[in-house]
Scaffold this motif. Structure first.
Motif, PDB file in Angstrom:
ATOM      1  N   ILE A 242       0.835  -1.205   0.000  1.00 30.35           N
ATOM      2  CA  ILE A 242       0.000   0.000   0.000  1.00 30.35           C
ATOM      3  C   ILE A 242       0.869   1.253   0.000  1.00 30.35           C
ATOM      4  O   ILE A 242       0.582   2.226  -0.702  1.00 30.35           O
ATOM      5  CB  ILE A 242      -0.976  -0.013   1.195  1.00 30.35           C
ATOM      6  N   MET A 243       1.966   1.236   0.774  1.00 34.38           N
ATOM      7  CA  MET A 243       2.900   2.371   0.758  1.00 34.38           C
ATOM      8  C   MET A 243       3.399   2.631  -0.660  1.00 34.38           C
ATOM      9  O   MET A 243       3.435   3.771  -1.117  1.00 34.38           O
ATOM     10  CB  MET A 243       4.121   2.082   1.652  1.00 34.38           C
ATOM     11  N   ASN A 244       3.788   1.562  -1.336  1.00 36.23           N
ATOM     12  CA  ASN A 244       4.280   1.685  -2.701  1.00 36.23           C
ATOM     13  C   ASN A 244       3.194   2.258  -3.616  1.00 36.23           C
ATOM     14  O   ASN A 244       3.463   3.138  -4.440  1.00 36.23           O
ATOM     15  CB  ASN A 244       4.756   0.321  -3.215  1.00 36.23           C
ATOM     16  N   GLY A 245       1.982   1.773  -3.476  1.00 38.50           N
ATOM     17  CA  GLY A 245       0.875   2.293  -4.278  1.00 38.50           C
ATOM     18  C   GLY A 245       0.593   3.754  -3.989  1.00 38.50           C
ATOM     19  O   GLY A 245       0.361   4.549  -4.908  1.00 38.50           O
ATOM     20  N   GLN A 246       0.627   4.126  -2.717  1.00 38.04           N
ATOM     21  CA  GLN A 246       0.401   5.533  -2.375  1.00 38.04           C
ATOM     22  C   GLN A 246       1.494   6.420  -2.948  1.00 38.04           C
ATOM     23  O   GLN A 246       1.221   7.522  -3.431  1.00 38.04           O
ATOM     24  CB  GLN A 246       0.301   5.701  -0.856  1.00 38.04           C
TER      25      GLN A 246
END
Length: 152
Positions: A70-74
């Motif tokens: 999710i961090m990467n997606g954000q």
């Protein structure tokens, strides 16, 4: 024909000390179940309410790697890496607190180092990223080495 122009920042656009903050996102039961199915990680602390209730956190927690994903997606939703990233060369993750279903998180990105490659046309940008929950606790810290394109 109209040519695609990347929205992302180039290597030269990054400077030590820059910070970027993403929007927020809430983790759902569906996220956890889908991630378990995708990865095959059916650890009871993620998918079994009864077992999790008897454990350290007293309720189910999301997978640590789901938080990293999710961090990467954000990070990518910001657009600063769109079309200008060559590769993510390294990640080092530290899990600082549990990520609960229902937590709302955002990602803080801090530029800590920029280094031009001797090969030309590219450079590395080292970023520290922090997954932060609604209580302003750091859930996950990550150091990322990102290979970026230079302007032509």
């Amino acid at each position: 024909m109209v040519e695609y122009i990347p929205k992302g920042l180039y290597f030269e656009d990054f400077a030590v000390g820059q910070e970027f903050m993403t929007t927020r996102r809430t983790f759902t039961d569906t996220d956890v179940v889908n991630f378990a199915c995708l990865t095959g990680d059916f650890n009871p602390i993620h998918i079994d309410e009864v077992t999790a209730a008897a454990g350290l956190f007293k309720k189910r927690i999301a997978h640590g790697l789901l938080g990293v994903a999710i961090m990467n997606g954000q990070m990518n939703q910001l657009g600063i890496f769109e079309g200008t990233t060559i590769a993510k060369a390294q990640d080092t993750n530290r899990y600082k607190a549990p990520l609960f279903i229902g937590d709302t998180v955002s990602t803080l990105i801090k530029i800590v180092e920029v280094k031009l490659s001797s090969k030309g046309g590219r450079g590395t940008v080292i970023v520290d990223t922090f997954l932060i929950n609604q209580r302003e606790e750091i859930v996950t810290e990550s150091s990322n080495v990102i290979l970026m394109t230079c302007r032509k």
